[in-house]
Design a protein around this motif. Structure first.
Motif, PDB file in Angstrom:
ATOM      1  N   PHE A 381       0.826  -1.206   0.000  1.00 47.20           N
ATOM      2  CA  PHE A 381       0.000   0.000   0.000  1.00 47.20           C
ATOM      3  C   PHE A 381       0.863   1.259   0.000  1.00 47.20           C
ATOM      4  O   PHE A 381       0.593   2.215  -0.744  1.00 47.20           O
ATOM      5  N   LEU A 382       1.900   1.278   0.830  1.00 46.55           N
ATOM      6  CA  LEU A 382       2.780   2.443   0.882  1.00 46.55           C
ATOM      7  C   LEU A 382       3.509   2.647  -0.446  1.00 46.55           C
ATOM      8  O   LEU A 382       3.717   3.784  -0.882  1.00 46.55           O
ATOM      9  N   ALA A 383       3.907   1.553  -1.076  1.00 50.33           N
ATOM     10  CA  ALA A 383       4.666   1.664  -2.319  1.00 50.33           C
ATOM     11  C   ALA A 383       3.820   2.188  -3.467  1.00 50.33           C
ATOM     12  O   ALA A 383       4.347   2.814  -4.391  1.00 50.33           O
ATOM     13  N   THR A 384       2.516   1.984  -3.408  1.00 55.14           N
ATOM     14  CA  THR A 384       1.666   2.329  -4.548  1.00 55.14           C
ATOM     15  C   THR A 384       0.715   3.490  -4.277  1.00 55.14           C
ATOM     16  O   THR A 384      -0.019   3.899  -5.185  1.00 55.14           O
ATOM     17  N   THR A 385       0.703   4.045  -3.079  1.00 53.08           N
ATOM     18  CA  THR A 385      -0.244   5.098  -2.716  1.00 53.08           C
ATOM     19  C   THR A 385       0.512   6.348  -2.297  1.00 53.08           C
ATOM     20  O   THR A 385       1.330   6.307  -1.371  1.00 53.08           O
ATOM     21  N   ASP A 386       0.243   7.444  -2.964  1.00 49.40           N
ATOM     22  CA  ASP A 386       0.890   8.719  -2.656  1.00 49.40           C
ATOM     23  C   ASP A 386      -0.086   9.590  -1.866  1.00 49.40           C
ATOM     24  O   ASP A 386      -0.999  10.200  -2.432  1.00 49.40           O
ATOM     25  N   LEU A 387       0.117   9.649  -0.556  1.00 50.24           N
ATOM     26  CA  LEU A 387      -0.769  10.432   0.303  1.00 50.24           C
ATOM     27  C   LEU A 387      -0.535  11.928   0.176  1.00 50.24           C
ATOM     28  O   LEU A 387      -1.305  12.715   0.736  1.00 50.24           O
ATOM     29  N   THR A 388       0.512  12.331  -0.550  1.00 46.23           N
ATOM     30  CA  THR A 388       0.691  13.756  -0.803  1.00 46.23           C
ATOM     31  C   THR A 388      -0.244  14.255  -1.901  1.00 46.23           C
ATOM     32  O   THR A 388      -0.440  15.461  -2.043  1.00 46.23           O
ATOM     33  N   VAL A 389      -0.808  13.324  -2.663  1.00 43.43           N
ATOM     34  CA  VAL A 389      -1.728  13.684  -3.748  1.00 43.43           C
ATOM     35  C   VAL A 389      -3.158  13.285  -3.399  1.00 43.43           C
ATOM     36  O   VAL A 389      -4.090  14.094  -3.497  1.00 43.43           O
ATOM     37  N   ASN A 390      -3.334  12.050  -2.982  1.00 42.35           N
ATOM     38  CA  ASN A 390      -4.661  11.527  -2.642  1.00 42.35           C
ATOM     39  C   ASN A 390      -4.645  11.056  -1.194  1.00 42.35           C
ATOM     40  O   ASN A 390      -4.129   9.972  -0.892  1.00 42.35           O
ATOM     41  N   GLY A 391      -5.179  11.878  -0.304  1.00 40.28           N
ATOM     42  CA  GLY A 391      -5.218  11.519   1.105  1.00 40.28           C
ATOM     43  C   GLY A 391      -6.247  10.439   1.384  1.00 40.28           C
ATOM     44  O   GLY A 391      -7.118  10.136   0.553  1.00 40.28           O
ATOM     45  N   ILE A 392      -6.183   9.864   2.570  1.00 38.82           N
ATOM     46  CA  ILE A 392      -7.118   8.817   2.989  1.00 38.82           C
ATOM     47  C   ILE A 392      -7.738   9.232   4.319  1.00 38.82           C
ATOM     48  O   ILE A 392      -7.233  10.117   5.018  1.00 38.82           O
ATOM     49  N   SER A 393      -8.843   8.584   4.682  1.00 36.97           N
ATOM     50  CA  SER A 393      -9.557   8.956   5.896  1.00 36.97           C
ATOM     51  C   SER A 393     -10.177   7.729   6.536  1.00 36.97           C
ATOM     52  O   SER A 393     -10.685   6.836   5.846  1.00 36.97           O
ATOM     53  N   LEU A 394     -10.140   7.690   7.874  1.00 36.24           N
ATOM     54  CA  LEU A 394     -10.826   6.664   8.645  1.00 36.24           C
ATOM     55  C   LEU A 394     -12.261   7.044   8.952  1.00 36.24           C
ATOM     56  O   LEU A 394     -12.976   6.274   9.588  1.00 36.24           O
ATOM     57  N   CYS A 395     -12.656   8.252   8.540  1.00 31.07           N
ATOM     58  CA  CYS A 395     -14.016   8.729   8.778  1.00 31.07           C
ATOM     59  C   CYS A 395     -14.878   8.446   7.548  1.00 31.07           C
ATOM     60  O   CYS A 395     -14.563   8.899   6.442  1.00 31.07           O
TER      61      CYS A 395
END
Length: 699
Positions: A381-395
């Protein structure tokens, strides 16, 4: 299962221990009888030797049980070999806390709970009147500016709660830390304590009073202050037991507000809670300009309000799922070996735990997975997901009053929201740090997929400090020069948001500046800040300039690295002015063979070794031009092996050839033995150069 008060947890543990004493005695006796039987059966006439256990034919060839079949099937499908599974299991045993030590830690926590509740109260005074503090303790906070409104009095905490990885069973050795949340009574706080650091001042005074009384108790070997994840506005109190358990555990006390005390709408990333007139000591402007937002300040207040809700969420998700806990432990080891979890802005073990909770909620991880599966899933997940562009949320709420992810992306470089939808868990993580985590995750996935025999050793057992991970490394020292960089880069809003921490305020703009200047030469730029060491309660908190050096690592691309030309736009284009402003005096107009007249920068480099050091010229020029950091403050480490390689070349010119007689004529041929000797010397030099600038960390 949620967080329980420390007293309740420890009372149950103590009662169980008393009830189990007779049972333990019986178990010991039975164990002695059983062991004596084993020695009778397996004993050998020759003392010190054991005979092999004799099995009947039925026992030797009996069918494997369903549990054994499942274990074999899991090993075949999930692990590359049985050896890898054994290595992972042994690592988990090594880093986990034993049950005996847990019992001793629980007993110490119960005593800490009693001592805290006995601390006497104080009368109410103004926040600026701190004469009631004893002479032997100092406030663990830089009170700049000193004048602030509000009153303070000390009252024992309304609730003491054990939070963090110890309660969840995911803490790892060798450093065992137990986080304890102290809920301050409502009588201490006032409605507008969220403004102008009032809450943080009261929090620091609360710890100072606790420290003075606990330091006099013989139960504690040391009582020190430290910072919460390097944040200088959030000190904490460290307690260590006296006697033989001195190195057993460190209890960290975190004061926090009562639940629902602060209004969440006042702590959104677009709100301001540090007034410019108060912080700068100037009268407010009359033009009606809005106050700059303080997203980091607001986040630090929200973090204290969410301590219990976060541990409740993790308790619900992890629960009795041993595989998830094993995965969190393995990920913590992975981060620690790469020094990615250190200091302010590090990718901490808490973030990894919350990331596992997110992947469970999105069904990318299942409760029945093993620790190795969880490790692979998170790294993928870390290798393929850029949280600087597309953030994620637990809400997953559809409440229209909640801010959108886009609002957080405007305030923070990395976005990962908790279950409330208002707190960014990665608020302190810079884009450079997250890209470094991504880079390491990609390398780890390649390593896992390659089925290398030493994959486990390289993944979880080999330290990888910055000096080993990057081509060039530079140190900025002294850090006081970054204060001038704040003024040069006009970072007053950032400085106001970070409470005067000019290192954090300048870190993002500096990395962006260097990334733009290095351009295609750069593959990855990362930074490392040393963790602020703890200090005695009688000392003032360390200043920002006392935290060592700021280290930057450059991972370079071979393509274009040795190019001496920075090609800019044509002279008549509007971008030419921006190019000249960025490069300053190094920019000049040049006519090229195709007839074009362009802005360009030419670097001085003749030999190949000099061309490999062009990034040094780029970095020193840009820091001096835009950040007012002179070259003397930039300690650049790159090309250190060039002298060694050049010396070997010169030696090879003399002894790398020899004269032999062929066909009646003297000819020069390569001396293979001499060349192999040169390579051996080069290898030894490389090892010495790396070991001299690195340290080893063993599990």
């Amino acid at each position: 299962m949620g967080p329980a008060p420390a007293g309740a947890q420890l009372r149950g543990a103590a009662g169980d221990a008393e009830m189990m004493e007779p049972a333990l005695e019986g178990t010991v006796k039975e164990g002695k009888k059983e062991s004596s039987k084993k020695h009778t059966v397996a004993g050998s006439p020759v003392e010190g030797l054991l005979k092999p256990v004799k099995l009947s034919r039925a026992e030797l060839y009996k069918e494997p049980t369903s549990e054994e079949l499942n274990c074999l099937r899991e090993t075949e499908s999930l692990f590359h070999s049985s050896l890898l599974r054994l290595q992972v299991e042994e690592l988990l045993k090594e880093v986990r806390l034993s049950e005996k030590k847990k019992e001793r830690i629980d007993a110490f926590l119960w005593k800490v709970n009693q001592r805290i509740m006995r601390v006497p109260s104080t009368p109410e005074t103004e926040l600026t009147d701190q004469t009631w503090l004893p002479a032997g303790v100092r406030v663990p906070l830089h009170q700049v500016p000193y004048t602030v409104k509000g009153c303070f009095r000390f009252l024992p905490p309304a609730q003491i709660t054990v939070v963090g990885s110890y309660l969840l069973g995911t803490c790892i050795r060798p450093d065992i830390n137990v986080d304890v949340a102290l809920t301050m009574p409502r009588e201490i706080l006032q409605d507008k304590d969220g403004l102008n650091q009032r809450y943080f001042r009261k929090r620091a005074l609360y710890l100072a009073h606790l420290a003075h009384h606990l330091a006099q108790d013989p139960l504690f070997d040391s009582v020190h202050f430290s910072y919460t994840n390097g944040c200088h506005l959030k000190p904490l109190l460290l307690l260590r037991p006296h006697g033989k358990d001195e190195h057993l555990v460190t209890v960290r006390l975190h004061p926090c507000p009562p639940p629902d005390f602060f209004r969440p709408c006042r702590l959104l990333p677009s709100k301001n809670n540090v007034r410019s007139a108060w912080y700068r000591g100037q009268s407010p402007p009359g033009d009606g300009s809005p106050e700059p937002p303080t997203p980091h300040y607001n986040t630090w207040v929200l973090q204290d309000t969410a301590l219990k809700s976060h541990v409740q969420l993790l308790s619900t998700v992890l629960g009795s799922a041993l595989g998830l806990k094993d995965g969190v432990v393995l990920l913590k080891v992975w981060l620690r070996q790469r020094e990615l979890d250190k200091g302010l802005g590090g990718f901490s073990g808490f973030l990894v735990s919350m990331l596992v909770a997110f992947l469970v909620s999105t069904r990318k991880i299942h409760n029945t997975m093993s620790g190795y599966q969880v490790l692979r899933s998170v790294l993928q997940f870390l290798a393929t997901t850029d949280l600087t562009v597309n953030g994620i949320s637990l809400c997953f709420s559809s409440d229209p009053s909640l801010p959108a992810l886009a609002d957080f992306h405007q305030a923070f470089p990395v976005v990962f929201l908790d279950s409330s939808g208002r707190l960014n868990l990665c608020a302190d993580v810079t884009a450079s740090t997250y890209h470094q985590v991504q880079h390491e995750a990609r390398l780890s996935m390649v390593l896992l997929d390659s089925k290398a025999e030493d994959g486990f050793q390289l993944l979880l057992m080999t330290p990888k400090p910055m000096i080993r991970a990057f081509d060039h490394v530079l140190h900025l020292c002294p850090l006081s020069r970054l204060q001038a960089a704040c003024h040069r880069l006009k970072l007053w809003p950032e400085l106001q948001d970070h409470g005067g921490d000019y290192v954090s305020a300048t870190l993002g703009p500096l990395t962006t500046l260097l990334e733009q200047g290095l351009g295609s030469r750069l593959h990855l730029l990362a930074h490392s800040r040393p963790a602020v060491s703890e200090w005695d309660i009688s000392q003032d908190p360390p200043k920002h300039r006392d935290s060592g050096t700021l280290t930057l690592g450059l991972l370079l691309r071979p393509e274009g690295l040795t190019s001496v030309l920075e090609l800019g736009p044509e002279a008549d284009q509007p971008e030419a002015a921006d190019f000249r402003q960025f490069w300053g005096s190094r920019s000049e107009l040049r006519r090229f063979q195709d007839g074009a007249i362009r802005e360009a920068v030419v670097w001085e480099a003749v030999s190949m070794s000099q061309k490999r050091l062009i990034p040094h010229q780029v970095v020193t020029h840009l820091l001096a031009l835009h950040a007012d950091i002179p070259e003397a403050c930039v300690h650049y480490m790159g090309g250190l092996l060039d002298a060694l390689i050049q010396g070997l070349k010169e030696a090879s010119n003399t002894k790398g050839r020899m004269v032999v007689l062929q066909g009646g004529e003297l000819v020069m041929v390569p001396n293979v033995e001499a060349i192999l000797e040169d390579f051996a010397i080069l290898g030894e030099g490389l090892v010495r150069a790396v070991d001299a600038r690195s340290e080893r960390w063993t599990v």
